[in-house]
Scaffold this motif. Structure first.
Motif, PDB file in Angstrom:
ATOM      1  N   GLY A  58     -60.055 -22.582   1.825  1.00 17.75           N
ATOM      2  CA  GLY A  58     -60.161 -23.335   3.062  1.00 17.75           C
ATOM      3  C   GLY A  58     -60.259 -22.497   4.320  1.00 17.75           C
ATOM      4  N   GLN A  82     -51.186 -17.618   4.508  1.00 18.07           N
ATOM      5  CA  GLN A  82     -52.158 -18.686   4.321  1.00 18.07           C
ATOM      6  C   GLN A  82     -51.473 -19.975   3.886  1.00 18.07           C
ATOM      7  OE1 GLN A  82     -55.037 -19.175   5.138  1.00 18.07           O
ATOM      8  NE2 GLN A  82     -55.750 -20.912   3.897  1.00 18.07           N
ATOM      9  N   MET A  85     -49.917 -21.645   6.819  1.00 15.36           N
ATOM     10  CA  MET A  85     -50.940 -22.273   7.648  1.00 15.36           C
ATOM     11  C   MET A  85     -51.399 -23.599   7.024  1.00 15.36           C
ATOM     12  SD  MET A  85     -54.671 -20.835   8.822  1.00 15.36           S
ATOM     13  CE  MET A  85     -55.434 -21.296   7.258  1.00 15.36           C
ATOM     14  N   VAL A  86     -51.582 -23.590   5.693  1.00 13.62           N
ATOM     15  CA  VAL A  86     -51.994 -24.815   5.002  1.00 13.62           C
ATOM     16  C   VAL A  86     -50.930 -25.891   5.142  1.00 13.62           C
ATOM     17  CG1 VAL A  86     -52.441 -25.820   2.721  1.00 13.62           C
ATOM     18  CG2 VAL A  86     -53.538 -23.672   3.382  1.00 13.62           C
ATOM     19  N   GLN A  87     -49.654 -25.494   5.033  1.00 11.93           N
ATOM     20  CA  GLN A  87     -48.560 -26.461   5.167  1.00 11.93           C
ATOM     21  C   GLN A  87     -48.540 -27.077   6.555  1.00 11.93           C
ATOM     22  OE1 GLN A  87     -45.327 -23.889   3.953  1.00 11.93           O
ATOM     23  NE2 GLN A  87     -45.290 -24.752   1.889  1.00 11.93           N
ATOM     24  N   ARG A  88     -48.791 -26.259   7.578  1.00 15.46           N
ATOM     25  CA  ARG A  88     -48.836 -26.790   8.944  1.00 15.46           C
ATOM     26  C   ARG A  88     -50.008 -27.759   9.103  1.00 15.46           C
ATOM     27  NH1 ARG A  88     -47.482 -21.343  10.221  1.00 15.46           N
ATOM     28  NH2 ARG A  88     -49.678 -20.857  10.629  1.00 15.46           N
ATOM     29  N   GLU A  89     -51.150 -27.382   8.539  1.00 16.86           N
ATOM     30  CA  GLU A  89     -52.302 -28.273   8.605  1.00 16.86           C
ATOM     31  C   GLU A  89     -52.048 -29.562   7.830  1.00 16.86           C
ATOM     32  OE1 GLU A  89     -55.111 -27.971  10.428  1.00 16.86           O
ATOM     33  OE2 GLU A  89     -54.055 -26.255  11.303  1.00 16.86           O
ATOM     34  N   LYS A  90     -51.350 -29.446   6.708  1.00 16.83           N
ATOM     35  CA  LYS A  90     -51.015 -30.623   5.900  1.00 16.83           C
ATOM     36  C   LYS A  90     -50.136 -31.577   6.700  1.00 16.83           C
ATOM     37  CE  LYS A  90     -48.686 -32.013   1.634  1.00 16.83           C
ATOM     38  NZ  LYS A  90     -47.898 -31.534   0.461  1.00 16.83           N
ATOM     39  N   GLU A  91     -49.151 -31.024   7.406  1.00 13.03           N
ATOM     40  CA  GLU A  91     -48.275 -31.864   8.232  1.00 13.03           C
ATOM     41  C   GLU A  91     -49.074 -32.579   9.323  1.00 13.03           C
ATOM     42  OE1 GLU A  91     -45.322 -29.210   9.679  1.00 13.03           O
ATOM     43  OE2 GLU A  91     -44.287 -29.012   7.744  1.00 13.03           O
ATOM     44  N   LYS A  92     -50.021 -31.859   9.925  1.00 11.02           N
ATOM     45  CA  LYS A  92     -50.852 -32.476  10.958  1.00 11.02           C
ATOM     46  C   LYS A  92     -51.707 -33.594  10.365  1.00 11.02           C
ATOM     47  CE  LYS A  92     -51.253 -28.326  13.854  1.00 11.02           C
ATOM     48  NZ  LYS A  92     -52.191 -27.310  14.395  1.00 11.02           N
ATOM     49  N   LEU A  93     -52.271 -33.351   9.177  1.00 14.57           N
ATOM     50  CA  LEU A  93     -53.113 -34.360   8.531  1.00 14.57           C
ATOM     51  C   LEU A  93     -52.286 -35.569   8.108  1.00 14.57           C
ATOM     52  CD1 LEU A  93     -55.463 -32.134   6.346  1.00 14.57           C
ATOM     53  CD2 LEU A  93     -56.100 -33.491   8.341  1.00 14.57           C
TER      54      LEU A  93
END
Length: 263
Positions: A58, A82, A85-93
């Motif tokens: 990603g 990474q 970062m994915v976990q932060r993006e997951k929370e935002k999504l």
């Protein structure tokens, strides 16, 4: 060494992609022919495979470039960063998904996009979980708390929530009628049935929950009912309860049935 065409075929990518990687400094060929054509080494092939793997994770090309050049062979740190970062993006999504579901439910109930109701619903969905748990502990017993997990949740699309949303929309459609009218009583009957299903038939808990609904400090409110709708529902439920009680009182007693029944 591999020519640009050979590497493109080997990696199943286009020559244009390799040219682009060269231009942005992501993958520069290790050599060139006398005529100036690009030549790639085995190390270049390995870097290209690393780029491919990181892209599949990603990462954009800029992030891939930074990670390959900044971390070197420290892949553990690279992957851990990474993952964070994915976990932060997951929370935002997940937050975005929750807001979209709440908005969709609001439109289903209101028949249009009611901004005031939507803002209130989003605020309800974003209530501090700790405050919600404190409220639950203060107002419900341990046995009652076991049943609360079945309540409709406007952040989800489970069958109970979808049915509840439909019934609230129906209530809004008839809220200007007499609460004792057939249409109003049909809504009251269906919502009562739905509530009893959610509370496993516990009338006391159902009534207790409804009495708490609408309190400003209640983080468990299912929906920001407007005062007119809340007043209509209370009147419809009250009439429905009286009617049901009268019907039960007027019903003939049931005969005793059992193996010791006298003949």
């Amino acid at each position: 060494m591999y020519s640009v065409g050979e590497l493109a075929r080997k990696a199943n990518i286009t020559v244009r992609t390799l040219h682009h990687y060269d231009q942005i400094g992501l993958l520069k060929p290790s050599g060139s022919t006398e005529g100036g054509h690009r030549l790639y080494s085995d190390e270049d092939v390995m870097r290209l495979e690393q780029i491919s793997i990181l892209k599949k994770m990603g990462l954009g090309l800029k992030a891939v470039h930074e990670m390959l050049d900044s971390y070197g062979t420290d892949w553990l740190s690279c992957l851990e960063d990474q993952l964070q970062m994915v976990q932060r993006e997951k929370e935002k999504l997940e937050e975005l998904e929750s807001m979209l579901r709440v908005t969709i439910h609001s439109v289903q109930i209101e028949g249009t996009l009611n901004w005031n109701a939507m803002f209130q619903m989003i605020r309800l969905s974003q209530k501090d979980p700790a405050a919600k748990q404190r409220f639950i502990r203060e107002h419900f017993t341990a046995e009652e708390r076991k049943l609360l997990h079945k309540l409709p949740n406007l952040n989800k699309d489970d069958p109970l929530t979808m049915r509840w949303t439909e019934e609230v929309a129906q209530a809004k459609a008839v809220m200007h009628e007499d609460p004792a009218s057939p249409a109003a009583q049909e809504v009251a009957a269906r919502i009562t049935t739905l509530a009893l299903e959610a509370f496993d038939g516990n009338h006391t808990l159902m009534n207790k929950y409804w009495e708490l609904h609408g309190a400003e400090d209640n983080p468990m409110n299912l929906y920001p009912f407007e005062p007119e709708l809340l007043e209509f529902l209370n009147a419809a439920f009250e009439y429905y309860d009286r009617t049901q009680t009268a019907h039960e009182a007027a019903a003939p007693p049931k005969p005793f049935v059992g193996k010791n029944r006298r003949k």
